[in-house]
Design a protein around this motif. Structure first.
Motif, PDB file in Angstrom:
ATOM      1  N   GLU A 221       0.880  -1.189  -0.029  1.00  0.00           N
ATOM      2  CA  GLU A 221      -0.079  -0.017  -0.047  1.00  0.00           C
ATOM      3  C   GLU A 221       0.877   1.194  -0.056  1.00  0.00           C
ATOM      4  OE1 GLU A 221      -3.267   2.466   2.733  1.00  0.00           O
ATOM      5  OE2 GLU A 221      -3.051   0.144   3.138  1.00  0.00           O
ATOM      6  N   ILE A 222       0.725   2.066  -0.931  1.00  0.00           N
ATOM      7  CA  ILE A 222       1.320   3.395  -0.791  1.00  0.00           C
ATOM      8  C   ILE A 222       0.452   4.395  -0.728  1.00  0.00           C
ATOM      9  CG2 ILE A 222       2.632   5.207  -2.383  1.00  0.00           C
ATOM     10  CD1 ILE A 222       3.578   2.535  -3.909  1.00  0.00           C
ATOM     11  N   ARG A 223       0.654   5.474   0.439  1.00  0.00           N
ATOM     12  CA  ARG A 223      -0.236   6.552   0.424  1.00  0.00           C
ATOM     13  C   ARG A 223       0.529   8.008   0.180  1.00  0.00           C
ATOM     14  NH1 ARG A 223      -5.221   6.073   3.425  1.00  0.00           N
ATOM     15  NH2 ARG A 223      -5.710   4.012   3.786  1.00  0.00           N
ATOM     16  N   TYR A 224      -0.217   8.801  -0.418  1.00  0.00           N
ATOM     17  CA  TYR A 224       0.165  10.210  -0.465  1.00  0.00           C
ATOM     18  C   TYR A 224      -0.494  11.399   0.012  1.00  0.00           C
ATOM     19  CZ  TYR A 224       1.556  14.391  -3.153  1.00  0.00           C
ATOM     20  OH  TYR A 224       1.899  15.604  -3.579  1.00  0.00           O
ATOM     21  N   ALA A 235      -4.649  10.097  -0.885  1.00  0.00           N
ATOM     22  CA  ALA A 235      -4.784   8.978  -1.833  1.00  0.00           C
ATOM     23  C   ALA A 235      -4.005   7.885  -1.510  1.00  0.00           C
ATOM     24  CB  ALA A 235      -4.560   9.820  -3.385  1.00  0.00           C
ATOM     25  N   TYR A 236      -4.496   7.017  -2.068  1.00  0.00           N
ATOM     26  CA  TYR A 236      -3.947   5.682  -1.793  1.00  0.00           C
ATOM     27  C   TYR A 236      -4.123   4.585  -2.893  1.00  0.00           C
ATOM     28  CZ  TYR A 236      -8.193   3.637   0.067  1.00  0.00           C
ATOM     29  OH  TYR A 236      -9.485   3.318   0.035  1.00  0.00           O
ATOM     30  N   VAL A 237      -3.175   3.691  -2.784  1.00  0.00           N
ATOM     31  CA  VAL A 237      -3.188   2.497  -3.844  1.00  0.00           C
ATOM     32  C   VAL A 237      -2.976   1.183  -3.079  1.00  0.00           C
ATOM     33  CG1 VAL A 237      -2.375   1.367  -6.047  1.00  0.00           C
ATOM     34  CG2 VAL A 237      -2.772   3.724  -6.007  1.00  0.00           C
ATOM     35  N   ARG A 238      -3.554   0.256  -3.076  1.00  0.00           N
ATOM     36  CA  ARG A 238      -3.377  -1.198  -2.413  1.00  0.00           C
ATOM     37  C   ARG A 238      -3.651  -2.138  -3.058  1.00  0.00           C
ATOM     38  NH1 ARG A 238      -7.557  -1.139   1.467  1.00  0.00           N
ATOM     39  NH2 ARG A 238      -6.307   0.332   2.839  1.00  0.00           N
ATOM     40  N   THR A 282      -7.048  -1.717  -4.973  1.00  0.00           N
ATOM     41  CA  THR A 282      -8.135  -0.767  -4.282  1.00  0.00           C
ATOM     42  C   THR A 282      -7.358   0.655  -4.800  1.00  0.00           C
ATOM     43  OG1 THR A 282      -8.879  -2.115  -2.894  1.00  0.00           O
ATOM     44  CG2 THR A 282      -9.475   0.100  -2.638  1.00  0.00           C
ATOM     45  N   VAL A 283      -8.190   1.592  -4.979  1.00  0.00           N
ATOM     46  CA  VAL A 283      -7.655   3.126  -5.092  1.00  0.00           C
ATOM     47  C   VAL A 283      -8.409   3.957  -4.541  1.00  0.00           C
ATOM     48  CG1 VAL A 283      -6.882   4.826  -6.912  1.00  0.00           C
ATOM     49  CG2 VAL A 283      -6.398   2.297  -7.343  1.00  0.00           C
ATOM     50  N   GLY A 284      -8.072   4.882  -3.778  1.00  0.00           N
ATOM     51  CA  GLY A 284      -8.908   5.547  -2.955  1.00  0.00           C
ATOM     52  C   GLY A 284      -8.241   6.969  -2.788  1.00  0.00           C
ATOM     53  N   ALA A 285      -9.275   7.883  -2.427  1.00  0.00           N
ATOM     54  CA  ALA A 285      -8.856   9.246  -2.136  1.00  0.00           C
ATOM     55  C   ALA A 285      -9.685   9.971  -0.943  1.00  0.00           C
ATOM     56  CB  ALA A 285      -8.865  10.068  -3.338  1.00  0.00           C
TER      57      ALA A 285
END
Length: 680
Positions: A221-224, A235-238, A282-285
């Motif tokens: 998981e990467i969060r910005y 924002a994040y991508v998991r 999963t992509v979220g913001a």
């Protein structure tokens, strides 16, 4: 109920009136924010439904080594397992029975884990070490989550990436039945970026022959979260991957189940089994507009491939009898929440919308010259609104409504070999697909919730609620169904109270009633025609019951928790219970901290008798007997290293959580676990 367990639980209940005033120096208070349900102050304390939160600290203090076992120790939650591990295990809430896989929602970080078929939620894909907390909502969630939130919602919230220097842990486990596991995670960040990565590998021979279960899991998981903007955003991508192989030992006969241990551990299907390849992105913001509210967006893609063999025959090649399930699912969610002031109080408003689509293909005997194929597509959309209005004297009202639409398209067909010349010699052969039937449906459903909370004192809350819920047939149910199969609809009402009478003591009591019309099940019709199909029950079902749960810190070193649940799951107008539902379940857990380094744990779980899964009139097959399981564990901590040893099913109880037509699925006997954890 076993006399020893009954006495211990009664003692725990009586302790609720006279507990020591010491606070828990190594426990957690209730979380300040709950995300699964609306409440008056944003915490679990004022949610107008029965609810439990399991924190990471609670997990660390439990004797459980699997998610299904951990969940089954909560009030009103019952484990059903055919394997003795998390694979093919399901958790029932408030007496759903066999259909709990579709009537209880399991979410991971707000994303539905339940599949579009009857396989339910794959609990083996979630490691306990990756869980930050679990929110268990009983009797609610239909407005916010829609289809399938009938018995309740289990929302598993995983650990998020942390900023700062890299840190993590490595965990080694060895246990009975050739079980061994290695898990590792790493988290850290710099500037606006944060990262978390996990990997694990677990192997087990299983309790029975052909009961092996081997799995591999990985996630990143990467969060910005940019610093400095006028509108805080994140924002994040998991990405997560789960792969496993498993055996299917099949049921044991009544004679084998009541015989010797070697009889119970034997298999009548020594070559059945399969594998799973499950991938999720999963992509979220989120955007925090301050006084203008919070906006959250989420999109999720899931792809699953599941080849398997059931009913292996040595007369055919493996490929001639192998089958395969392929499913793809896409889901998009939008949520908006706003706090606003009016009439001297702060109120809350929530809006949400979602869309989902799923493709499902099941190919049977894919290597034969005639291969049945079942195809299904689902398209769903919905929107909801909910609000919490706060008034004087500690009164709050929560209300919500949801509109939902689901379109299903199910098709039967087959691949058959077509040859230009068949006799005496095959030539020019190709596989030709022919569709043999199609069923299309459009279902529109609504859900409503109304809750009232009265905070009579800072340490005591009373609540009442009513909700309307629904569930539409899934792909597997449409594949073998009556022509008039339709969604089920129901109503749940509950009243209860929560109290924290003093530091280190808290308890809750809930009473509920549930009525479902057209409940979906798999079985013969009432006319005695003998045709077993997915259908709607002819009679409504009623479930009446209650739950008690409490936790007390007796001294600075001794903690105790206990719960008790009762449910009467009846077919309306009859004296028959819904199969596979125990009326009584109870749990107790004791913790003793003898020094800074040593902790000792003991737990007990009781499940009452229940009827055979195929015994709709409660008179055809023997009753599944009640059982009580006792576990003990010890933990030694030195610096960043923890060593835990546990003995599970201490008294070697012989039991099965499920049974069909007087056949059973034996659960593991006395077994041992040794776990080493290093944090760095």
């Amino acid at each position: 109920m076993h006399p020893r367990f009954q006495q211990a639980l009664a003692a725990a209940w009586l302790l609720g009136g006279g507990l020591a005033h010491a606070a828990d120096p190594f426990g957690d208070e209730l979380p300040s924010v709950v995300v699964t349900a609306a409440s008056a102050d944003g915490s679990v304390f004022t949610v107008p439904h029965g609810m439990t939160v399991i924190t990471a600290a609670d997990i660390a203090k439990s004797t459980s080594s699997s998610l299904s076992d951990l969940l089954s120790r909560e009030a009103g939650l019952n484990l059903k397992s055919s394997s003795g591990n998390d694979k093919h295990a399901s958790i029932d809430i408030r007496g759903m029975g066999d259909t709990a896989v579709s009537n209880v929602l399991v979410m991971v970080d707000g994303v539905r884990l339940n599949e579009s078929d009857l396989s339910g939620a794959n609990l083996s894909s979630i490691a306990l070490s990756e869980i930050d907390r679990i929110e268990i909502l009983r009797g609610g969630g239909a407005v916010r989550y829609g289809d399938g939130a009938v018995g309740g919602v289990i929302n598993i919230l995983t650990r998020s990436p942390q900023s700062g220097a890299l840190r993590g842990s490595v965990q080694l486990e060895t246990a009975s039945y050739g079980t061994r596991a290695l898990r590792a995670n790493l988290s850290g960040g710099a500037g606006d970026w944060r990262l978390r990565a996990t990997a694990s590998r677990a192997l087990s021979d299983g309790y029975r022959r052909n009961n092996a279960f081997n799995r591999s899991d990985g996630s990143a998981e990467i969060r910005y979260a940019p610093s400095g903007p006028d509108i805080p955003a994140e924002a994040y991508v998991r990405l997560s991957i789960h792969q496993d192989t498993y055996g299917l030992p099949g049921p044991a006969s009544a004679a084998a189940f009541s015989g010797s241990e070697s009889d119970r551990r034997a298999s009548n299907a020594p070559f059945d089994g399969g594998s799973t390849d499950d991938r999720m992105l999963t992509v979220g913001a989120s955007f925090d507009f301050g006084a203008a509210g919070l906006l959250e967006l989420l999109t999720n893609w899931r792809d699953r491939d599941n080849p398997y063999v059931i009913g292996y025959s040595p007369l055919l090649t493996y490929m001639e009898q192998a089958s395969r399930i392929e499913s793809n699912r896409r889901e998009t969610q939008l949520r908006y929440s706003l706090d606003f002031d009016a009439f001297g109080h702060t109120h809350s408003l929530g809006l949400g919308a979602h869309g989902q689509s799923a493709d499902y293909v099941r190919r049977e005997t894919i290597g034969s010259s005639f291969s049945p194929v079942r195809n299904g597509d689902l398209e769903g959309r919905g929107a909801y609104i909910e609000t919490t209005l706060r008034g004087a004297a500690g009164l709050s009202v929560t209300a919500g409504a949801r509109a939902n639409e689901l379109e299903s398209d199910y098709r039967d067909g087959a691949y058959a070999e077509s040859c230009a010349v068949y006799f005496p010699v095959k030539s020019g052969c190709v596989m030709v697909y022919t569709q043999s039937g199609q069923t299309r449906n459009t279902w529109r459903n609504q859900a409503y919730e109304l809750g009232l909370t009265w905070e009579a004192a800072p340490t005591r809350v009373y609540f009442a609620s009513a909700s309307r819920h629904f569930r539409a047939p899934n792909i597997d149910e449409l594949a073998l169904a009556t022509t008039d199969l339709r969604p089920q609809r129901g109503i749940t009402a509950e009243i209860g109270m929560r109290a924290q009478p003093r530091a280190g003591a808290e308890y809750a009591i809930t009473l509920f009633g549930m009525r479902i019309e057209d409940e979906i099940h798999f079985g013969p019709d009432s006319t005695g025609s003998g045709f077993t199909l997915n259908r709607n029950y002819d009679l409504p079902t009623r479930r009446l019951g209650g739950e008690f749960q409490g936790r007390w810190q007796l001294t600075s070193a001794i903690g105790l928790s206990a719960n008790l649940a009762y449910v009467q799951p009846r077919f309306e107008g009859t004296d028959a219970d819904v199969p596979h539902v125990p009326r009584v379940t109870a749990n107790a857990r004791f913790e003793w901290r003898t020094s800074e380094a040593f902790r000792w744990f003991a737990s007990a779980r009781y499940v009452g008798k229940r009827y055979d899964g195929n015994d709709l009139d409660n008179r055809t097959y023997p009753i599944l007997p009640a059982y009580a399981i006792y576990d003990v564990a010890a933990r030694y901590t030195i610096g960043d290293v923890e060593l835990t040893a546990a003995v599970n099913n201490l008294l070697d109880e012989v039991y099965s959580t499920t049974g069909y037509s007087a056949t059973y699925y034996p659960m593991p006997g006395r077994n041992y676990t040794l776990n080493l954890l290093w944090r760095f």
